[in-house]
Structure formats: C-alpha cells, structure tokens
Motif scaffolding. Sequence first.
Motif, PDB file in Angstrom:
ATOM      1  N   GLN A 158       0.820  -1.207   0.000  1.00 51.64           N
ATOM      2  CA  GLN A 158       0.000   0.000   0.000  1.00 51.64           C
ATOM      3  C   GLN A 158       0.853   1.256   0.000  1.00 51.64           C
ATOM      4  OE1 GLN A 158      -2.644  -0.360   3.370  1.00 51.64           O
ATOM      5  NE2 GLN A 158      -3.632  -2.205   2.550  1.00 51.64           N
ATOM      6  N   ALA A 159       2.033   1.164   0.622  1.00 48.63           N
ATOM      7  CA  ALA A 159       2.937   2.318   0.708  1.00 48.63           C
ATOM      8  C   ALA A 159       3.862   2.409  -0.498  1.00 48.63           C
ATOM      9  CB  ALA A 159       3.765   2.228   1.989  1.00 48.63           C
ATOM     10  N   GLY A 160       3.725   1.472  -1.454  1.00 46.40           N
ATOM     11  CA  GLY A 160       4.520   1.531  -2.670  1.00 46.40           C
ATOM     12  C   GLY A 160       5.776   0.689  -2.652  1.00 46.40           C
ATOM     13  N   GLY A 161       6.011  -0.057  -1.578  1.00 48.65           N
ATOM     14  CA  GLY A 161       7.180  -0.925  -1.516  1.00 48.65           C
ATOM     15  C   GLY A 161       7.004  -2.138  -2.408  1.00 48.65           C
ATOM     16  N   ILE A 162       8.124  -2.699  -2.878  1.00 45.40           N
ATOM     17  CA  ILE A 162       8.103  -3.840  -3.792  1.00 45.40           C
ATOM     18  C   ILE A 162       8.885  -4.993  -3.162  1.00 45.40           C
ATOM     19  CG2 ILE A 162       8.644  -4.660  -6.109  1.00 45.40           C
ATOM     20  CD1 ILE A 162       8.760  -1.709  -6.993  1.00 45.40           C
ATOM     21  N   VAL A 163       8.171  -6.034  -2.774  1.00 45.05           N
ATOM     22  CA  VAL A 163       8.812  -7.222  -2.190  1.00 45.05           C
ATOM     23  C   VAL A 163       9.221  -8.162  -3.309  1.00 45.05           C
ATOM     24  CG1 VAL A 163       8.539  -9.190  -0.639  1.00 45.05           C
ATOM     25  CG2 VAL A 163       7.428  -7.006  -0.094  1.00 45.05           C
ATOM     26  N   PHE A 164      10.545  -8.470  -3.402  1.00 42.50           N
ATOM     27  CA  PHE A 164      10.997  -9.293  -4.518  1.00 42.50           C
ATOM     28  C   PHE A 164      11.554 -10.659  -4.102  1.00 42.50           C
ATOM     29  CE2 PHE A 164      14.828  -6.723  -3.587  1.00 42.50           C
ATOM     30  CZ  PHE A 164      15.800  -7.717  -3.480  1.00 42.50           C
ATOM     31  N   ALA A 165      11.654 -10.934  -2.783  1.00 46.35           N
ATOM     32  CA  ALA A 165      12.168 -12.242  -2.356  1.00 46.35           C
ATOM     33  C   ALA A 165      11.881 -12.458  -0.885  1.00 46.35           C
ATOM     34  CB  ALA A 165      13.670 -12.340  -2.620  1.00 46.35           C
ATOM     35  N   LYS A 166      11.924 -13.728  -0.488  1.00 44.59           N
ATOM     36  CA  LYS A 166      11.904 -14.113   0.911  1.00 44.59           C
ATOM     37  C   LYS A 166      13.264 -14.714   1.260  1.00 44.59           C
ATOM     38  CE  LYS A 166       8.002 -15.901   2.463  1.00 44.59           C
ATOM     39  NZ  LYS A 166       6.808 -16.784   2.599  1.00 44.59           N
ATOM     40  N   THR A 167      13.595 -14.708   2.549  1.00 45.50           N
ATOM     41  CA  THR A 167      14.960 -15.053   2.933  1.00 45.50           C
ATOM     42  C   THR A 167      15.024 -16.188   3.951  1.00 45.50           C
ATOM     43  OG1 THR A 167      14.890 -13.240   4.539  1.00 45.50           O
ATOM     44  CG2 THR A 167      15.898 -12.780   2.392  1.00 45.50           C
ATOM     45  N   ASN A 168      16.184 -16.790   4.032  1.00 45.48           N
ATOM     46  CA  ASN A 168      16.364 -18.032   4.756  1.00 45.48           C
ATOM     47  C   ASN A 168      16.372 -17.868   6.277  1.00 45.48           C
ATOM     48  OD1 ASN A 168      16.637 -20.816   4.684  1.00 45.48           O
ATOM     49  ND2 ASN A 168      18.868 -20.772   4.628  1.00 45.48           N
ATOM     50  N   VAL A 169      16.023 -18.974   6.952  1.00 46.72           N
ATOM     51  CA  VAL A 169      15.915 -19.005   8.414  1.00 46.72           C
ATOM     52  C   VAL A 169      16.497 -20.322   8.937  1.00 46.72           C
ATOM     53  CG1 VAL A 169      13.823 -17.587   8.417  1.00 46.72           C
ATOM     54  CG2 VAL A 169      13.625 -20.084   8.361  1.00 46.72           C
ATOM     55  N   PRO A 170      16.783 -20.405  10.237  1.00 48.48           N
ATOM     56  CA  PRO A 170      17.195 -21.680  10.819  1.00 48.48           C
ATOM     57  C   PRO A 170      16.017 -22.644  10.930  1.00 48.48           C
ATOM     58  CG  PRO A 170      17.820 -19.807  12.206  1.00 48.48           C
ATOM     59  CD  PRO A 170      16.851 -19.306  11.201  1.00 48.48           C
ATOM     60  N   GLN A 171      16.324 -23.913  11.023  1.00 48.17           N
ATOM     61  CA  GLN A 171      15.304 -24.915  11.318  1.00 48.17           C
ATOM     62  C   GLN A 171      14.625 -24.561  12.640  1.00 48.17           C
ATOM     63  OE1 GLN A 171      16.681 -28.951  12.417  1.00 48.17           O
ATOM     64  NE2 GLN A 171      15.487 -29.690  10.687  1.00 48.17           N
ATOM     65  N   THR A 172      13.299 -24.514  12.669  1.00 47.67           N
ATOM     66  CA  THR A 172      12.426 -24.156  13.802  1.00 47.67           C
ATOM     67  C   THR A 172      12.429 -22.666  14.123  1.00 47.67           C
ATOM     68  OG1 THR A 172      13.958 -24.374  15.705  1.00 47.67           O
ATOM     69  CG2 THR A 172      12.909 -26.403  14.885  1.00 47.67           C
ATOM     70  N   MET A 173      13.348 -21.889  13.578  1.00 44.81           N
ATOM     71  CA  MET A 173      13.479 -20.455  13.860  1.00 44.81           C
ATOM     72  C   MET A 173      13.802 -20.175  15.334  1.00 44.81           C
ATOM     73  SD  MET A 173      10.721 -18.502  11.402  1.00 44.81           S
ATOM     74  CE  MET A 173       9.266 -19.101  12.265  1.00 44.81           C
ATOM     75  N   LEU A 174      14.299 -21.175  16.052  1.00 47.69           N
ATOM     76  CA  LEU A 174      14.690 -20.965  17.439  1.00 47.69           C
ATOM     77  C   LEU A 174      16.165 -21.303  17.590  1.00 47.69           C
ATOM     78  CD1 LEU A 174      13.155 -19.944  19.910  1.00 47.69           C
ATOM     79  CD2 LEU A 174      12.938 -22.303  20.688  1.00 47.69           C
ATOM     80  N   SER A 175      16.973 -20.681  16.721  1.00 44.17           N
ATOM     81  CA  SER A 175      18.409 -20.902  16.710  1.00 44.17           C
ATOM     82  C   SER A 175      19.055 -19.693  16.055  1.00 44.17           C
ATOM     83  CB  SER A 175      18.748 -22.168  15.916  1.00 44.17           C
ATOM     84  OG  SER A 175      20.112 -22.221  15.570  1.00 44.17           O
ATOM     85  N   GLY A 247      -0.764 -13.201   9.650  1.00 39.29           N
ATOM     86  CA  GLY A 247      -0.274 -13.787   8.409  1.00 39.29           C
ATOM     87  C   GLY A 247       1.174 -14.225   8.467  1.00 39.29           C
ATOM     88  N   CYS A 248       1.653 -14.574   9.661  1.00 40.64           N
ATOM     89  CA  CYS A 248       3.006 -15.106   9.811  1.00 40.64           C
ATOM     90  C   CYS A 248       2.930 -16.594  10.137  1.00 40.64           C
ATOM     91  CB  CYS A 248       3.757 -14.376  10.920  1.00 40.64           C
ATOM     92  SG  CYS A 248       4.152 -12.660  10.545  1.00 40.64           S
ATOM     93  N   THR A 249       3.723 -17.381   9.443  1.00 38.63           N
ATOM     94  CA  THR A 249       3.778 -18.813   9.716  1.00 38.63           C
ATOM     95  C   THR A 249       4.658 -19.062  10.930  1.00 38.63           C
ATOM     96  OG1 THR A 249       3.435 -19.374   7.405  1.00 38.63           O
ATOM     97  CG2 THR A 249       4.454 -21.053   8.776  1.00 38.63           C
ATOM     98  N   ALA A 250       4.205 -19.940  11.818  1.00 41.81           N
ATOM     99  CA  ALA A 250       4.925 -20.196  13.069  1.00 41.81           C
ATOM    100  C   ALA A 250       5.235 -21.681  13.213  1.00 41.81           C
ATOM    101  CB  ALA A 250       4.094 -19.720  14.258  1.00 41.81           C
ATOM    102  N   ALA A 251       6.319 -21.971  13.924  1.00 39.64           N
ATOM    103  CA  ALA A 251       6.683 -23.352  14.216  1.00 39.64           C
ATOM    104  C   ALA A 251       5.838 -23.922  15.350  1.00 39.64           C
ATOM    105  CB  ALA A 251       8.163 -23.445  14.576  1.00 39.64           C
ATOM    106  N   ALA A 252       5.353 -23.044  16.218  1.00 40.70           N
ATOM    107  CA  ALA A 252       4.498 -23.472  17.331  1.00 40.70           C
ATOM    108  C   ALA A 252       3.351 -22.482  17.456  1.00 40.70           C
ATOM    109  CB  ALA A 252       5.286 -23.547  18.632  1.00 40.70           C
TER     110      ALA A 252
END
Length: 576
Positions: A158-175, A247-252
């Motif tokens: 809505q503010a005009g930003g352009i999302v062009f990729a998603k980025t990597n995370v650790p397994q479970t996101m608790l590391s 709208g965020c995916t969570a491990a738990a």
Amino acid sequence: MWPFSSARQEWMAIISGKKSRQANLVNETAKLLGEPAQTGMFDAYLNASASEIVQHIQNEDEGWTATNVLQAYIQRAIATHKKTNCLTEIMFAQALAEAEELDREFMATKKIRGPLHGVPMSVKDLFNIKGFDSTIGYTSFANIPADDDAYLVKLIRQAGGIVFAKTNVPQTMLSFECSNPLWGRTLNPWSAAHTSGGSSGGEAVLVASDAVALGWGSDIGGSLRIPAHFSGAYSLKPGSDRICRQGCTAAAPGSTGIAVVAGPIGRSVSDIELACKVVFGNSPSGPYALPPVPYRDVTLPSKLRVGYYISDDFVQTSPPCQRAVLETIAALRKQGHECIEFMPPRLWELVVLFSEISSAEGYKTMMSHLKHDPLEPSLFLLRYSPMLPAFIRRFASWVVEKLTGDKIYPRLIRAARVKPIGELWKSFYRATTYHAEFQKEVWDANKFDVIIAPVSASPALPHGATKQLAPLAGATIFYNLLDIPVGIVPVLRVDPAKDQLTDKWRATCVNHGSKILQGKLYDGPNAPYNPEKMKGLPIGVQIVGKKWEEEKVVAVMDVVDKALGPRGFGPGQGAR
C-alpha cells in the motif's frame, strides 16, 4: 530414520523440486537482466537509502524509476545469493511487474503511491505472500502456498514498496545458526566460515550486502538483533504491540509465553524510522488488532543520561564486543552526554526463565514438523535436554555444579523440561516480578534515557559452534522477556591487534557468569572465538529503551550513529 525407501525418495524430491525451481527463477531473471551495468547509475541505486530512492523517483531525476532501481537490486541480490545462499522464495517476475505498474501510475498522476514508493524490499520466510510457500525451513511445509499476504506485506505494498524475495531461516526459527535441510546454510557476507546468525539470518545478509534497500524480520530471543550484529546492519526490535503479525507462519502456533515481534532491518537509522512510520499502529480489527498508536515524533533532552555495561553476568563479553560499547560511550561523552556504567540485576535469571517458559511443552510441536528432516546440530540442546529423565537431570546438574563450580549452567539443565501448567504460571509470575524490579532498580532509580549494551558475547561464530553455544543468545533474550524496544547500530570490526584475550581480560572471567559456556567459547586450540579468523567481522551494540519508547530508541540510534561518524557501514558500504 527411513522406515520406507519411498519416504526418503519423497523427501529428496521435495528438496530437489524446491531448489530446482528456485534456481530456474534466479537464472531466468539473471538472463533477462544480463550482467549489471558498470555505470555510475547502478552504483547510485545501491548507494541510496530507502528514503533517498523515493525522493529521487518523486523528483523525476534522470534514470530514477521504480523499474530501474529494482533491476539493480535484483542483480545485486542474485550475486549475493550465489555467494551466501540467503534466498528462499523468488518473486522477481512479480516484483518487476509491480515496478512497471508503479512507473505507469506515477507517469499518469505525478504522485507517488506512498512513502515506500519504488523501494526494493525483502521479508523473512515466515511472512506469508499469496501464491508462495512459507516453509520456514521445514520440508513438510513445502508446496503449500499462502492464500493471502501477511498484513505487514499488505502495508508495504500500500505504501509503494516492492517485495521481490523471501529469505532463509534456521530450522524451527529458534536458533541463531541460519541453516535447514530444505534450503541449506546461509553464510556470513563477510566470512564464509562464519554464521549469518538467526533467525532472520538471510534477511540481514541481503541488507548488509546492499542487495535490498530495506528488509523485515522477527525476534523472539535475538532473531533480529543477532543477525544485524553478525552482518553489520541496523535494526529495531519493538515491543509486542507496535507491529501487526497477522499472516506469519509459526513453528508453534498459539504459543504466547514469549512474544514474537516483527521489525525492520536496514542500512541506516533513517530507513529504520521510515519503516516504523509506515507500519506502527496499523492493524486489522479482530484478534490481531493493536493499540492505534502511530509513530510519534520525539524531542530528546540536549544531554542524554545513558546507562551502559560492557558485559552481563551470564557470559563474559569478548574484547571486540566490549570495545564496541566503550567506543560508543566515548563518542557520546565527547558530545556532552552523561554516561554511567552499571550492572543490571541478575540478568542470567532471565535466560533461565526463557528456558523454563519456552521448553514447557518440550518443544514437541515445533519438532513434530521435522518429519523426515534431519535435526540441525544447532538444535541439539533444544531437542534432547527436555527428554532427560528427571533423576538423570537432577543428578547431572548436581555433578556439573560440584565439579565445575558453575552455578548457572546447571540451572539451565534443570530449566529445560516439560512442566505442568501451574509451574508455567509460576515462571510467568517470576518474569513479571523481575520486570517490576528492573523498572524500579534500573529505570526509576537511575533515570536513564537508554541503556547501551553488547549484542552478544561474541562476533559471528564459526559454523557449527552453536551446537554447544546456543545459550549465548542470552545477551538478547533478556529484553525479550522484558518486552521492551531495542535498536541495533553497527559500530566497528574485529581487529586482531586490539581484540586478543589478554591476561587482564581473562582475570575478569574469574567468578563471572557461566564457567562452562565461557570455556566452550574461549578455551582450547579450536576455540570458536579467534580474532585472527574473525578479522573484519562487524560488531554492533544494543540501544535499550523503556516500554512504549520505540521512537526514543530510534532517535538515540541516530545520535549514536552521528557521534560515531563514518566507519564503513551504511548504503553502499555493504559486502561484495
């Protein structure tokens, strides 16, 4: 692990399919755009802050269109990904179409869509984007595209930003080792031998490589701050009621014991401020509604009162991380600000509380998603500590304490276990009681405007070191338990001539913090802390504020940034 060969084949097919599609999308765009033009304009795009990009486009400066800017950042992102493996979902084609639409809209109206008009952006893998997966490192989450955008992504667009990729995370996101079986390991942009941190590791790498103008991550125990510190970026961990996480995916999913917050990662304080102005106080009605508090302008006192410490009472801080705090304090004192050294009360207890709360269910839900995925080494303690039978846990912690004299590490052993709900409530109550004590003994008694502290005991660790050193996140975990805002400003780089472990420094380790963790970090011929091997790695500081004072934290970040002066960080200064 593989009861049936077909299960292994299916697992390998998922990984192969995801990686092949990613590679094809990257290569198609690389072929379409060709090699980056070796022109002044290409560098100008990458050297501009987010707000400067918007201003150039609005002014109709020659060559400045959303499409031209985005093409430059995509080319830089492709080169960065090949070097560090930082990307997951690729949406280059969709982003280029959005940029062309923005350009047509601007040509017709001569009005920018919003304060992020034409700014190339990326998001951590957990943020849902319609039509794309949010795997967060699990193969079991692959090939399940989101049916809607995360609310934050909607605000960006809505503010005009352009999302062009998603980025990597650790397994479970608790590391804070950015690696998983699906996408692999993300490397530090300054040293391939060291981790980029986590869990927003891929995001920090992209930002710190001038491969995106502004990024977004999340933080539950340092997940924004540690990667920013390791890679040399700016960031803000706000309190839990400032940025919507719908709208965020969570491990738990459903776990609310420790608040997960979203926040920006950028290349300048001005970009962090711009990001916060767009999203603060904006939320939908319903369960994700936030207090409608937009970004507020603040006026700082002419003379700040700053509390600081160079090491917490958990693990003695390494020389470069201490030096970052001391150089920051020296720069502030030179500007006339009052800086007082102090030690917060029993910060190590918050690390124990974090372990008590986060392990109450034994991490069963987040581990249940692994399916056939092998466990990442960084999760060894997390996975197996809660499984210890009670009598073995008690005996082991008793033996460790008696043999080493370490009173903190045995507490961590005892804390990481499954608990009944009544015991969990007691942990919540102790956390609240500690917060009240911190408010009284630190903020009220000292009248500090902010606190400046190390981000971690160490610079970026070598790959694999987190298997034994996962508790080093304690330096950031403190402020997640307190749910108060923290900013990150990069300060300096590791210098072997200045950052050796001298006898004087080692004397400060006696009767200080956890002997076991300090030994694992600093002692032995293959000790993770090695200033020669860490030469040139960035070091940041935490700037800590009171509850609901995110704007003040950002304002002080600007004061600190200007006091430190030019030092090799910011737009155009990224890793190549």
